[in-house]
Design a protein around this motif. Sequence first.
Motif, PDB file in Angstrom:
ATOM      1  N   SER A  21       0.836  -1.203   0.000  1.00 23.30           N
ATOM      2  CA  SER A  21       0.000   0.000   0.000  1.00 23.30           C
ATOM      3  C   SER A  21       0.865   1.246   0.000  1.00 23.30           C
ATOM      4  N   GLU A  22       1.940   1.220   0.778  1.00 24.23           N
ATOM      5  CA  GLU A  22       2.860   2.360   0.829  1.00 24.23           C
ATOM      6  C   GLU A  22       3.536   2.574  -0.521  1.00 24.23           C
ATOM      7  N   ALA A  23       3.708   1.481  -1.271  1.00 20.01           N
ATOM      8  CA  ALA A  23       4.338   1.577  -2.588  1.00 20.01           C
ATOM      9  C   ALA A  23       3.369   2.050  -3.666  1.00 20.01           C
ATOM     10  N   GLY A  24       2.107   2.293  -3.290  1.00 21.67           N
ATOM     11  CA  GLY A  24       1.139   2.846  -4.231  1.00 21.67           C
ATOM     12  C   GLY A  24       0.151   1.856  -4.806  1.00 21.67           C
ATOM     13  N   PHE A  25       0.201   0.591  -4.354  1.00 18.18           N
ATOM     14  CA  PHE A  25      -0.753  -0.403  -4.830  1.00 18.18           C
ATOM     15  C   PHE A  25      -2.049  -0.328  -4.018  1.00 18.18           C
ATOM     16  N   VAL A  26      -3.145  -0.711  -4.657  1.00 19.83           N
ATOM     17  CA  VAL A  26      -4.414  -0.899  -3.950  1.00 19.83           C
ATOM     18  C   VAL A  26      -4.498  -2.383  -3.622  1.00 19.83           C
ATOM     19  N   THR A  27      -4.513  -2.732  -2.342  1.00 24.25           N
ATOM     20  CA  THR A  27      -4.378  -4.134  -1.944  1.00 24.25           C
ATOM     21  C   THR A  27      -5.655  -4.703  -1.350  1.00 24.25           C
ATOM     22  N   HIS A  28      -5.933  -5.957  -1.713  1.00 26.40           N
ATOM     23  CA  HIS A  28      -6.989  -6.745  -1.070  1.00 26.40           C
ATOM     24  C   HIS A  28      -6.301  -7.979  -0.493  1.00 26.40           C
ATOM     25  N   TRP A  29      -6.571  -8.277   0.767  1.00 22.19           N
ATOM     26  CA  TRP A  29      -5.899  -9.381   1.444  1.00 22.19           C
ATOM     27  C   TRP A  29      -6.929 -10.399   1.918  1.00 22.19           C
ATOM     28  N   VAL A  30      -6.754 -11.658   1.509  1.00 20.72           N
ATOM     29  CA  VAL A  30      -7.580 -12.759   1.996  1.00 20.72           C
ATOM     30  C   VAL A  30      -6.659 -13.827   2.575  1.00 20.72           C
ATOM     31  N   THR A  31      -7.227 -14.693   3.401  1.00 20.44           N
ATOM     32  CA  THR A  31      -6.401 -15.632   4.159  1.00 20.44           C
ATOM     33  C   THR A  31      -6.551 -17.088   3.742  1.00 20.44           C
ATOM     34  N   ASP A  32      -7.356 -17.376   2.729  1.00 21.04           N
ATOM     35  CA  ASP A  32      -7.444 -18.768   2.277  1.00 21.04           C
ATOM     36  C   ASP A  32      -7.715 -18.809   0.772  1.00 21.04           C
ATOM     37  N   GLY A  33      -7.394 -19.948   0.179  1.00 21.09           N
ATOM     38  CA  GLY A  33      -7.484 -20.083  -1.265  1.00 21.09           C
ATOM     39  C   GLY A  33      -8.898 -20.016  -1.803  1.00 21.09           C
ATOM     40  N   ALA A  34      -9.859 -20.563  -1.060  1.00 20.98           N
ATOM     41  CA  ALA A  34     -11.245 -20.546  -1.521  1.00 20.98           C
ATOM     42  C   ALA A  34     -11.769 -19.118  -1.612  1.00 20.98           C
ATOM     43  N   ALA A  35     -11.445 -18.297  -0.614  1.00 26.70           N
ATOM     44  CA  ALA A  35     -11.866 -16.893  -0.637  1.00 26.70           C
ATOM     45  C   ALA A  35     -11.239 -16.157  -1.814  1.00 26.70           C
ATOM     46  N   ALA A  36      -9.979 -16.474  -2.096  1.00 24.80           N
ATOM     47  CA  ALA A  36      -9.297 -15.847  -3.230  1.00 24.80           C
ATOM     48  C   ALA A  36      -9.971 -16.225  -4.541  1.00 24.80           C
ATOM     49  N   LEU A  37     -10.324 -17.479  -4.693  1.00 23.66           N
ATOM     50  CA  LEU A  37     -10.960 -17.940  -5.929  1.00 23.66           C
ATOM     51  C   LEU A  37     -12.303 -17.243  -6.130  1.00 23.66           C
ATOM     52  N   ASN A  38     -13.071 -17.093  -5.063  1.00 25.92           N
ATOM     53  CA  ASN A  38     -14.362 -16.408  -5.154  1.00 25.92           C
ATOM     54  C   ASN A  38     -14.175 -14.944  -5.535  1.00 25.92           C
ATOM     55  N   LEU A  39     -13.167 -14.300  -4.953  1.00 27.29           N
ATOM     56  CA  LEU A  39     -12.915 -12.892  -5.237  1.00 27.29           C
ATOM     57  C   LEU A  39     -12.474 -12.695  -6.686  1.00 27.29           C
ATOM     58  N   LEU A  40     -11.641 -13.599  -7.178  1.00 29.26           N
ATOM     59  CA  LEU A  40     -11.148 -13.492  -8.551  1.00 29.26           C
ATOM     60  C   LEU A  40     -12.257 -13.693  -9.584  1.00 29.26           C
ATOM     61  N   ALA A  41     -13.357 -14.326  -9.158  1.00 30.69           N
ATOM     62  CA  ALA A  41     -14.483 -14.532 -10.073  1.00 30.69           C
ATOM     63  C   ALA A  41     -15.278 -13.256 -10.298  1.00 30.69           C
ATOM     64  N   THR A  42     -15.133 -12.275  -9.394  1.00 30.73           N
ATOM     65  CA  THR A  42     -15.948 -11.057  -9.480  1.00 30.73           C
ATOM     66  C   THR A  42     -15.128  -9.787  -9.647  1.00 30.73           C
ATOM     67  N   GLU A  43     -13.821  -9.837  -9.375  1.00 29.46           N
ATOM     68  CA  GLU A  43     -12.999  -8.641  -9.439  1.00 29.46           C
ATOM     69  C   GLU A  43     -11.768  -8.875 -10.314  1.00 29.46           C
ATOM     70  N   SER A  44     -11.225  -7.791 -10.817  1.00 25.84           N
ATOM     71  CA  SER A  44     -10.010  -7.872 -11.627  1.00 25.84           C
ATOM     72  C   SER A  44      -8.835  -7.293 -10.854  1.00 25.84           C
ATOM     73  N   PHE A  45      -7.687  -7.943 -10.980  1.00 24.71           N
ATOM     74  CA  PHE A  45      -6.465  -7.524 -10.307  1.00 24.71           C
ATOM     75  C   PHE A  45      -5.331  -7.484 -11.323  1.00 24.71           C
ATOM     76  N   ARG A  46      -4.294  -6.695 -11.005  1.00 25.77           N
ATOM     77  CA  ARG A  46      -3.133  -6.605 -11.881  1.00 25.77           C
ATOM     78  C   ARG A  46      -2.129  -7.713 -11.609  1.00 25.77           C
ATOM     79  N   ALA A  47      -2.138  -8.240 -10.371  1.00 24.52           N
ATOM     80  CA  ALA A  47      -1.227  -9.330 -10.019  1.00 24.52           C
ATOM     81  C   ALA A  47      -1.678  -9.925  -8.688  1.00 24.52           C
ATOM     82  N   MET A  48      -1.114 -11.090  -8.374  1.00 27.29           N
ATOM     83  CA  MET A  48      -1.442 -11.754  -7.112  1.00 27.29           C
ATOM     84  C   MET A  48      -0.165 -12.232  -6.442  1.00 27.29           C
ATOM     85  N   VAL A  49      -0.076 -11.988  -5.132  1.00 25.79           N
ATOM     86  CA  VAL A  49       0.980 -12.549  -4.296  1.00 25.79           C
ATOM     87  C   VAL A  49       0.365 -13.728  -3.569  1.00 25.79           C
ATOM     88  N   LEU A  50       0.874 -14.920  -3.793  1.00 24.90           N
ATOM     89  CA  LEU A  50       0.205 -16.143  -3.363  1.00 24.90           C
ATOM     90  C   LEU A  50       1.114 -17.031  -2.520  1.00 24.90           C
TER      91      LEU A  50
END
Length: 217
Positions: A21-50
């Motif tokens: 965030s300090e580097a200028g990115f807009v970040t979304h943080w989830v704590t499990d893979g299932a939540a990430a998969l659901n989020l990726l189905a509805t939102e677009s991201f430039r990259a993922m740290v996994l």
Amino acid sequence: MKLLIVEDDPMMGAGLQAALSEAGFVTHWVTDGAAALNLLATESFRAMVLDITLPELDGLSLLKQLRAQDSKLPVLMLTARDTTRDKVMCFDAGADDFLVKTTDMEELIARLRALIRRSGFVGRVKVGNLMLDADTQTVTQDDKWLALSNREFELLQLLMENAGQVVARSRMEQSLFGLNRAGESNVLEVHIHNLRQKLGDTKLKTVRGVGYALVNE
């Protein structure tokens, strides 16, 4: 630029979110893979740290599912494992880069920016007399700087990337506030109202019962 962080360790996740965030990115943080998969189905991201080791759905399985869906999302794997076999497993699953968790944040940020550049995203979106620079988090109209809040910037970026198309209200709410808070109030209308005041009434079109669109001049 919006990033998805998938990390179940609270300290690591919080550290990643703060640094990115300090580097200028807009970040979304989830704590499990299932939540990430659901989020990726509805939102677009430039990259993922996994992270590899996750509850519900581990990182490698999540990545394999994304690649099977022909997703081109740049993915940087973060793990405590550093053997050659671990790296090979990550790259075979579809990872674009690999770093161990002991790496410093400056290197991680540099590698993420390189991944995003290689994916073809140059950090700028132009629609008519509007220019948005995701790297510097700035917007200009007729070469004049516009003062936008973080939420207004993120909302305008979504609209500009889909210029001329109606963006569903539900997608906009989920992008701005996440799945848990979507639809809970009229906050979206407030941001749209503020954007109209700053951009001009003719820039944003309301499609009643559906969503909003940025006019593509």
